[in-house]
Design an enzyme around this catalytic site. Structure first.
Site, PDB file in Angstrom:
ATOM      1  N   GLY A  38      38.669  99.413  68.119  1.00  0.00           N
ATOM      2  CA  GLY A  38      38.544  97.969  68.351  1.00  0.00           C
ATOM      3  C   GLY A  38      37.896  97.712  69.706  1.00  0.00           C
ATOM      4  N   ARG A  62      35.136 102.036  63.517  1.00  0.00           N
ATOM      5  CA  ARG A  62      36.238 102.927  63.145  1.00  0.00           C
ATOM      6  C   ARG A  62      35.633 103.836  62.078  1.00  0.00           C
ATOM      7  NH1 ARG A  62      40.654 100.426  65.624  1.00  0.00           N
ATOM      8  NH2 ARG A  62      40.785  98.172  65.473  1.00  0.00           N
ATOM      9  N   ASP A 112      43.946 105.017  71.052  1.00  0.00           N
ATOM     10  CA  ASP A 112      44.510 106.320  70.700  1.00  0.00           C
ATOM     11  C   ASP A 112      43.780 107.016  69.548  1.00  0.00           C
ATOM     12  OD1 ASP A 112      45.495 104.494  68.947  1.00  0.00           O
ATOM     13  OD2 ASP A 112      47.610 104.969  69.259  1.00  0.00           O
ATOM     14  N   THR A 134      41.534  99.003  75.138  1.00  0.00           N
ATOM     15  CA  THR A 134      42.123  98.305  73.979  1.00  0.00           C
ATOM     16  C   THR A 134      42.931  97.140  74.519  1.00  0.00           C
ATOM     17  OG1 THR A 134      43.880  98.395  72.301  1.00  0.00           O
ATOM     18  CG2 THR A 134      43.956 100.087  73.975  1.00  0.00           C
ATOM     19  N   ASP A 156      45.591  96.096  73.325  1.00  0.00           N
ATOM     20  CA  ASP A 156      47.024  96.259  73.008  1.00  0.00           C
ATOM     21  C   ASP A 156      47.873  96.805  74.157  1.00  0.00           C
ATOM     22  OD1 ASP A 156      46.228  95.449  70.535  1.00  0.00           O
ATOM     23  OD2 ASP A 156      46.703  97.311  69.498  1.00  0.00           O
ATOM     24  N   ASP A 158      48.638  99.815  74.687  1.00  0.00           N
ATOM     25  CA  ASP A 158      49.621 100.733  74.106  1.00  0.00           C
ATOM     26  C   ASP A 158      49.279 102.204  74.369  1.00  0.00           C
ATOM     27  OD1 ASP A 158      47.352 100.747  72.562  1.00  0.00           O
ATOM     28  OD2 ASP A 158      48.388 100.730  70.639  1.00  0.00           O
ATOM     29  N   ARG A 168      48.974  95.849  67.403  1.00  0.00           N
ATOM     30  CA  ARG A 168      49.306  96.471  66.118  1.00  0.00           C
ATOM     31  C   ARG A 168      50.728  97.026  66.068  1.00  0.00           C
ATOM     32  NH1 ARG A 168      44.475  99.279  63.993  1.00  0.00           N
ATOM     33  NH2 ARG A 168      44.382  99.902  66.166  1.00  0.00           N
TER      34      ARG A 168
HETATM   35  O1  F6P Z   1      43.873  97.823  68.492  1.00  0.00           O
HETATM   36  C1  F6P Z   1      43.340  96.601  68.830  1.00  0.00           C
HETATM   37  C2  F6P Z   1      43.525  95.605  67.728  1.00  0.00           C
HETATM   38  O2  F6P Z   1      42.925  94.400  68.135  1.00  0.00           O
HETATM   39  C3  F6P Z   1      44.951  95.385  67.261  1.00  0.00           C
HETATM   40  O3  F6P Z   1      45.669  94.513  68.098  1.00  0.00           O
HETATM   41  C4  F6P Z   1      44.738  94.857  65.880  1.00  0.00           C
HETATM   42  O4  F6P Z   1      45.856  95.127  65.068  1.00  0.00           O
HETATM   43  C5  F6P Z   1      43.559  95.627  65.405  1.00  0.00           C
HETATM   44  O5  F6P Z   1      42.849  96.015  66.558  1.00  0.00           O
HETATM   45  C6  F6P Z   1      42.649  94.864  64.477  1.00  0.00           C
HETATM   46  O6  F6P Z   1      41.630  95.722  64.091  1.00  0.00           O
HETATM   47  P1  F6P Z   1      40.341  95.296  63.269  1.00  0.00           P
HETATM   48  O7  F6P Z   1      39.486  94.452  64.147  1.00  0.00           O
HETATM   49  O8  F6P Z   1      39.702  96.571  62.898  1.00  0.00           O
HETATM   50  O9  F6P Z   1      40.844  94.491  62.110  1.00  0.00           O
END
Ligand code: F6P
Length: 328
Positions: free
Chosen positions: A16, A77, A108, A131, A133, A135, A177
């Protein structure tokens, strides 16, 4: 200046996107040039490494991006990179391009990929935590987290204006997440009545009791911040249940979604990203790899990638207590 034998270092963003990633790319590229190393940008993360989407950078290639959200290299991803065959293809590209080191800016999942790439093929990798998050173990803050916090607080402040004008109950879902850092900190900063995070078991009866107490304490509207990773069955389900059990409440739901990932990076994120981009290059030049660079207590620190991936930053129990106290 370093006398390292590394001649070419690659940089990519993966997973992300997060505000401040551009500042981290810029710092990586310019630290390479400062140290006499040729920087090579890889577009679309590991997908670009598999598909040979490489471009040699110069100092001007990263001009005017420090203030921009997202990542100009783009991110992805990449399912193929999760396979051994995919990683072998990625390494073949790196080898053909004479990349001797790789800076991976991401979370991660991205670090897991970097670790395998190094273990399976010997490509020296260093991680930079990017990120929203927050995390990632091994750093007090990840790149993008501070900007996301400010975006969320600004949004909740606006929702508060309308919530108080109508005596409404607002459930606001924020990102994170598996982690409640965004929810807890923005919940405190925006004066939320309740904060629901995945790290804490939440129960609807407690929530009802708290809301009833709020009503008795004279509050006519409430804001409940819910982390997307919270296990209460989702923000819409929560709102429905509360309305069913307490019809006097008119419950509204706002999912802030990807707005939290965009926007200009804050000053904090730009500085953090600049520090970590430089640190990542200097780590590789110093002959170290398989680590993530982070900041703990204002100091740049290194954490083995496997620890950064497998360990967790704990939610501050003192902050949880503060959140409770200030909502009486
Ligand atoms: O890991 C970052 C994040 O923004 C999370 O908070 C969220 O759950 C996820 O990515 C959303 O991912 P995507 O944009 O691939 O739907």
């Amino acid at each position: 200046m370093s006398d390292s034998r590394l001649k070419r270092i690659g940089v990519l963003t993966s997973g992300g996107d997060a505000p401040g990633m551009n500042a981290a790319i810029r710092a990586t590229v310019r630290a390479c040039i400062y140290h006499g190393v040729e920087p090579v940008a890889i577009r679309q993360g590991y997908k670009g490494l598999i598909e040979n989407a490489l471009e040699v950078m110069n100092a001007r290639s990263v001009a005017n991006i420090i203030n921009k959200g997202g990542t100009f290299l783009k991110s992805a991803r990449c399912e193929e990179f999760r396979t051994k065959e995919g990683r072998a293809k990625a390494f073949a590209t790196a080898k053909a391009a004479n990349l001797e080191g790789l800076v991976v800016i991401g979370g991660d999942g991205s670090f897991t990929g970097a670790m395998y790439l190094e273990q399976e093929h010997g490509l020296a990798c260093v991680g930079v935590p990017g990120t929203i998050d927050n995390d990632i173990y091994g750093t007090d803050c990840t790149i993008g987290y501070d900007t996301a916090l400010n975006t969320v607080v600004e949004a909740i402040d606006k929702i508060r204006d309308t919530a108080t004008s109508h005596n409404r109950l607002f459930f606001i879902e924020v990102m994170g997440r598996d982690a409640g850092f965004i929810a807890l900190n923005t919940g405190i900063a925006a004066g939320a009545e309740e904060i629901l995070i995945p790290e804490q078991e939440n129960n609807i009866d407690n929530l009802m009791t708290e809301l009833q107490n709020s009503g008795r304490a004279g509050k006519s509207s409430s804001i409940i911040v819910v982390s997307e990773g919270d296990a209460s069955g989702g923000v819409f389900e929560l709102a429905r249940t509360v309305e069913k059990r307490c019809p006097q409440y008119e419950a509204k739901v706002t999912v802030l979604g990807h707005i939290q990932r965009g926007g200009k990076p804050s000053c904090f994120d730009r500085v953090l990203a600049s520090r970590l981009g430089v640190a990542a290059v200097e780590t590789l030049l110093g002959g170290e790899s398989g680590v993530m660079v982070g900041v703990r207590d204002q100091q740049v620190v290194k954490t083995d990638l496997d620890r950064a991936i497998s360990k967790q930053n704990m939610i501050d129990s003192h902050l949880m207590r503060v959140a409770k106290i200030i909502t009486v």
